[in-house]
Design an enzyme around this catalytic site. Sequence first.
Site, PDB file in Angstrom:
ATOM      1  N   SER A  80       0.790  -1.233   0.000  1.00 15.41           N
ATOM      2  CA  SER A  80       0.000   0.000   0.000  1.00 15.41           C
ATOM      3  C   SER A  80       0.817   1.274   0.000  1.00 15.41           C
ATOM      4  CB  SER A  80      -0.961   0.002   1.188  1.00 15.41           C
ATOM      5  OG  SER A  80      -2.022  -0.894   0.946  1.00 15.41           O
ATOM      6  N   ALA A  85     -10.383 -13.329   3.602  1.00 13.38           N
ATOM      7  CA  ALA A  85     -10.890 -13.708   4.918  1.00 13.38           C
ATOM      8  C   ALA A  85     -10.165 -14.952   5.416  1.00 13.38           C
ATOM      9  CB  ALA A  85     -12.393 -13.952   4.859  1.00 13.38           C
ATOM     10  N   THR A  99      -6.598 -16.617   4.788  1.00 15.01           N
ATOM     11  CA  THR A  99      -5.375 -16.023   4.245  1.00 15.01           C
ATOM     12  C   THR A  99      -4.764 -16.802   3.091  1.00 15.01           C
ATOM     13  OG1 THR A  99      -4.913 -14.963   6.342  1.00 15.01           O
ATOM     14  CG2 THR A  99      -3.058 -15.245   4.852  1.00 15.01           C
ATOM     15  N   ARG A 147      -0.321   8.860   5.113  1.00  9.18           N
ATOM     16  CA  ARG A 147      -0.596   8.586   6.511  1.00  9.18           C
ATOM     17  C   ARG A 147       0.352   9.387   7.405  1.00  9.18           C
ATOM     18  NH1 ARG A 147      -3.421   4.331   8.437  1.00  9.18           N
ATOM     19  NH2 ARG A 147      -3.144   3.022   6.584  1.00  9.18           N
ATOM     20  N   THR A 150       2.141   2.612   5.304  1.00  6.00           N
ATOM     21  CA  THR A 150       2.484   1.222   5.563  1.00  6.00           C
ATOM     22  C   THR A 150       2.180   0.410   4.314  1.00  6.00           C
ATOM     23  OG1 THR A 150       0.267   1.046   6.518  1.00  6.00           O
ATOM     24  CG2 THR A 150       2.114   1.297   8.039  1.00  6.00           C
ATOM     25  N   GLY A 151       2.789  -0.772   4.227  1.00  9.76           N
ATOM     26  CA  GLY A 151       2.517  -1.654   3.111  1.00  9.76           C
ATOM     27  C   GLY A 151       2.388  -3.086   3.581  1.00  9.76           C
ATOM     28  N   ASN A 164       0.648 -11.421   7.684  1.00  9.45           N
ATOM     29  CA  ASN A 164      -0.340 -12.149   8.481  1.00  9.45           C
ATOM     30  C   ASN A 164       0.253 -12.585   9.819  1.00  9.45           C
ATOM     31  OD1 ASN A 164      -2.982 -13.171   8.823  1.00  9.45           O
ATOM     32  ND2 ASN A 164      -2.299 -15.243   8.315  1.00  9.45           N
TER      33      ASN A 164
END
Length: 404
Positions: A98, A157, A159, A321, A335-336, A363
Amino acid sequence: MRTGAVAAVAALSLLTVPAHAAPPPAAAPASDSGSAPALDAPDLAGLESLLRTARSQGAPGAMARIDDDGTVLTAATGLADRGTGRALAAGDRFRIGSITKVLTAVVLLQLADEGRLKLDDPVDRHLPGLLPDDRITVRHVLSHRSGLYDHTNDMFARTVPGFEAVRTKVFTLRALVRRSLAHPRTTAPGGAYRYSNTNFVVAGMLIRAVTGRSLATEYRERIIAPLDLRDTFYVHPGTAIPGRHTRGYLTPDTAGGALVDATEQTMSWAQSAGAVISGTRDVNTFLTALLSGRLTSATALREMRRWVPAGTGQAYGLGLRRRDLSCGVSVYGHTGAVQGYYSYAFTSKDGRRSLTALATTSNNAKVMGTMLRTLEAAFCGRAAARSAAPAPVREDLAPDVVRH
């Protein structure tokens, strides 16, 4: 340019708001007005310790680079490739997730500077019929205040199965928006911040509609080439990372499950929301250029930094951000999170000190919280870096799905 180095263990190498919109965004903090605050020296030892901690929590490798007004500090620990045993190096390329959103926002702000669109234009003026509400503006999508449901929540939902289902798929941007529109909207246009990758899918569609050119062309000609970013690419729908890179490893939802090599994928589920590839040097160069006013007009940069609350210790502007640190300093970036990679990329108000830090897993809430602390080490110095860990933020990927 001189490069700092500190002895380490063998595995560590140094190297204009419309009438129908919501009330104006919250005022910027004191650190956003006046000159940039003085920064304590970065705590490289503390940064190195945090990277090792991320490894102990399940990341095969972790690395960081600080560019501090001409001084470069780098650190890397662990493996770039678990199969070959190759050590991670701070110059390895990776998927920035991101952080891509900042590039996308910059392109749209440049188009606004050129008079080719306005931030308060309804999206439907440029993309007729795309959205069900003509009150949603360009500003709303760039600040996550459109109310568009995040299409990645359903995709990921679960991973690993979610990733494997889309790893080789190629989506149109419009198809991703349709997935979002199958769900109720989360807020009225101009309402509270609610992070959604779908917003930046729409942003990518706006870029293509206004310019008539591809995302790859716009990123390259407006940002990558002018800044001589030699490690930065947009290869969608290609699946490979060009040149020397680190592999990324996805953590399964089931505790103790084997890591999944997630390096090769189309990134078609993200595109303008997260598909750029880069390296620590290039990301720092980009953020420095942005905050020092080299990529947009001063007016556009001010618009980018009109903040709305976005959770504890942070706020969101237009694709940018802001995080407020324990030492009273605010830093700016993004953040990414993308399968196999967690990255933090932030710079000081004047762009003179920038940090990009990466862990080669995702994750994993513990690793994410540890990597957040790298900001304290880089911008607050020794004492802050060893303070208690701040509460971790949710991932940029499937942000409404709670991870453990």
